[in-house]
Design a protein around this motif. Structure first.
Motif, short mmCIF file in Angstrom:
data_model
loop_
_atom_site.label_atom_id
_atom_site.label_comp_id
_atom_site.label_asym_id
_atom_site.label_seq_id
_atom_site.Cartn_x
_atom_site.Cartn_y
_atom_site.Cartn_z
N LEU A 69 -1.20 -6.12 0.66
CA LEU A 69 0.10 -6.72 0.93
C LEU A 69 0.06 -7.98 1.37
O LEU A 69 0.80 -8.83 1.37
N ASP A 70 -1.03 -8.27 1.80
CA ASP A 70 -1.57 -9.63 2.61
C ASP A 70 -1.64 -10.67 1.25
O ASP A 70 -1.43 -11.84 1.72
N ARG A 71 -1.69 -10.25 0.08
CA ARG A 71 -1.43 -11.03 -0.95
C ARG A 71 -0.21 -11.83 -1.56
O ARG A 71 -0.29 -12.53 -2.38
N LEU A 72 0.80 -10.95 -0.89
CA LEU A 72 1.89 -11.42 -1.36
C LEU A 72 2.62 -12.79 -1.40
O LEU A 72 3.11 -13.44 -2.13
N PRO A 73 2.11 -13.55 -0.18
CA PRO A 73 2.57 -14.93 -0.12
C PRO A 73 1.75 -15.69 -1.27
O PRO A 73 2.50 -16.72 -1.81
N ASP A 74 0.65 -15.27 -1.87
CA ASP A 74 0.14 -16.27 -2.73
C ASP A 74 0.96 -15.59 -4.16
O ASP A 74 0.46 -16.47 -5.07
N LEU A 75 1.47 -14.59 -4.34
CA LEU A 75 2.15 -14.13 -5.41
C LEU A 75 3.84 -14.87 -5.60
O LEU A 75 4.21 -14.89 -7.00
N ALA A 76 3.96 -15.34 -4.54
CA ALA A 76 5.42 -16.18 -4.48
C ALA A 76 5.39 -17.46 -5.37
O ALA A 76 4.47 -18.06 -5.00
N ALA A 84 12.21 -15.27 0.45
CA ALA A 84 12.48 -13.80 0.42
C ALA A 84 11.18 -13.26 1.25
O ALA A 84 11.28 -12.35 2.11
N TRP A 85 10.04 -13.77 1.18
CA TRP A 85 8.77 -13.26 1.74
C TRP A 85 8.93 -13.66 3.19
O TRP A 85 8.50 -13.01 3.94
N ALA A 86 9.59 -14.84 3.46
CA ALA A 86 9.68 -15.34 4.79
C ALA A 86 10.24 -14.24 5.86
O ALA A 86 10.05 -14.14 7.15
N VAL A 87 11.44 -13.57 5.01
CA VAL A 87 12.24 -12.58 5.71
C VAL A 87 11.32 -11.21 5.93
O VAL A 87 11.26 -10.82 7.19
N VAL A 88 10.48 -11.01 4.93
CA VAL A 88 9.52 -9.81 4.96
C VAL A 88 8.30 -10.02 6.09
O VAL A 88 8.26 -8.88 6.74
N VAL A 89 7.80 -11.13 6.16
CA VAL A 89 6.54 -11.10 7.07
C VAL A 89 6.83 -10.57 8.56
O VAL A 89 5.88 -9.56 8.80
N PRO A 90 7.75 -10.93 9.16
CA PRO A 90 7.56 -10.53 10.54
C PRO A 90 7.96 -8.85 10.67
O PRO A 90 7.25 -8.10 11.37
N LEU A 91 8.90 -8.39 9.78
CA LEU A 91 9.27 -7.31 9.57
C LEU A 91 7.86 -6.30 9.06
O LEU A 91 7.60 -5.34 9.94
N LEU A 92 7.20 -6.67 8.30
CA LEU A 92 6.28 -6.02 7.73
C LEU A 92 5.08 -5.94 8.77
O LEU A 92 4.38 -4.85 8.99
N ALA A 93 4.90 -7.20 9.44
CA ALA A 93 3.83 -7.30 10.48
C ALA A 93 3.96 -6.28 11.42
O ALA A 93 3.25 -5.50 11.83
N GLU A 94 5.10 -6.05 11.92
CA GLU A 94 5.53 -5.28 13.10
C GLU A 94 5.20 -3.52 12.51
O GLU A 94 4.63 -3.02 13.46
N VAL A 95 5.55 -3.18 11.56
CA VAL A 95 5.67 -1.85 11.32
C VAL A 95 4.21 -1.52 10.90
O VAL A 95 3.70 -0.45 11.12
N ARG A 96 3.24 -2.18 10.29
CA ARG A 96 1.97 -2.17 9.84
C ARG A 96 1.15 -2.05 10.90
O ARG A 96 0.05 -1.48 11.25
N ALA A 97 1.57 -2.76 12.11
CA ALA A 97 0.85 -2.79 13.51
C ALA A 97 0.86 -1.61 14.22
O ALA A 97 0.21 -1.35 15.30
N PHE A 125 7.18 -1.74 -0.35
CA PHE A 125 6.81 -2.46 -1.64
C PHE A 125 6.03 -1.05 -2.31
O PHE A 125 5.59 -0.18 -1.98
N PRO A 126 5.76 -1.49 -3.83
CA PRO A 126 5.12 -0.28 -4.62
C PRO A 126 3.75 -0.05 -3.78
O PRO A 126 2.91 -1.25 -3.57
N ARG A 127 3.50 1.04 -4.01
CA ARG A 127 1.92 1.43 -3.51
C ARG A 127 1.59 1.12 -2.11
O ARG A 127 0.48 1.09 -1.60
N MET A 128 2.79 1.03 -1.42
CA MET A 128 2.66 0.89 0.10
C MET A 128 2.47 2.11 0.92
O MET A 128 3.23 3.31 0.83
N SER A 129 1.61 2.21 1.54
CA SER A 129 1.09 3.37 2.59
C SER A 129 1.10 2.99 3.93
O SER A 129 0.67 2.00 4.56
N LEU A 130 1.68 3.95 4.75
CA LEU A 130 1.50 3.93 6.32
C LEU A 130 0.97 5.22 6.73
O LEU A 130 1.29 5.66 7.77
N ALA A 131 0.21 5.93 5.92
CA ALA A 131 -0.51 7.16 6.31
C ALA A 131 -1.34 6.98 7.69
O ALA A 131 -1.89 5.86 7.96
N GLY A 132 -1.11 7.62 8.62
CA GLY A 132 -1.63 7.64 9.92
C GLY A 132 -0.79 7.27 10.90
O GLY A 132 -0.93 7.23 12.23
#
Length: 215
Positions: A69-76, A84-97, A125-132
């Motif tokens: 998912l760190d590649r998402l900025p390059d895919l925009a 849209a990615w700018a909205v996601v960045v802080p939200l995704l960073a919080e939950v993944r940390a 996002f597709p194929r996103m895992s938060l296992a653990g």
């Protein structure tokens, strides 16, 4: 360093789900004085709903067959996709940390508030895992929906979240603490159930404090 992400979704500034979440968070923070604690109020500071540009990012992820998912900025590719990615960045960073995600939510119309659904949509996002990652959900419900209750089959709150965590995030470690019959505090027709509500709330509160120390 262990990390806790704490979310509230109740439209009420003073609510039972907020009280339960605060009890867990206070116990957790006392147990982890050096831990990373992040708080987000989804009602006071709502997350925007996903838009077409967000869905286009999902299409890029699928097309690239990537789980990075760190590649998402390059895919925009467009300004809208970058916004849209700018909205996601802080939200995704919080939950993944986070090692633990604590969600305080009421039941609205047998399910979850739109504010919580908007957050889930943004970080998924597709194929996103938060296992653990460990999920703790503390809830307040106007009626009774526990196993054996007449309205058990109308519980699309815990059932939805539990299935979503497992089915999409590959998270099997999810705990739900439910304070039921909360409407007995306001509805005269349910006043005779107040004692059952008080017992349910006290049990959920004690469990929240205990789990906060254990997690």
């Amino acid at each position: 360093m262990t990390a806790l992400l704490h979310l509230d979704a109740s439209a009420r500034r003073t609510s039972l789900s907020r009280e339960l979440g605060s009890a867990f968070a206070a116990a957790w923070r006392a147990q982890h004085p050096d831990g990373d604690y992040r708080y987000r109020d989804l009602a006071a500071d709502p997350v925007p709903f996903i838009d077409e540009a967000w869905t286009e990012l999902c299409d890029h992820v699928l097309a690239q067959e990537t789980t990075d998912l760190d590649r998402l900025p390059d895919l925009a590719e467009t300004p809208a996709q970058r916004a849209a990615w700018a909205v996601v960045v802080p939200l995704l960073a919080e939950v993944r940390a986070a090692d633990v995600v604590l969600i305080g939510t009421p039941m609205y119309n047998y399910s979850i508030p739109a504010s919580l659904k908007a957050w889930l949509d943004q970080i998924t996002f597709p194929r996103m895992s938060l296992a653990g990652t460990r999920f703790v959900v503390v809830t307040a419900r106007g009626g009774a929906y526990s196993p054996g209750a007449p309205k058990e089959r109308f519980d699309y709150q815990e059932r939805y979240l539990r299935d979503f965590f497992a089915g999409h995030f590959a998270v099997e470690d999810s705990v739900f603490l439910n304070a039921e019959l909360a409407n007995s505090r306001q509805d005269p027709a349910l006043a005779h159930l107040r004692a059952q509500h008080d017992d349910s709330y006290r049990a959920a509160l004690a469990a929240a404090r205990r789990l906060g120390k254990e997690y």
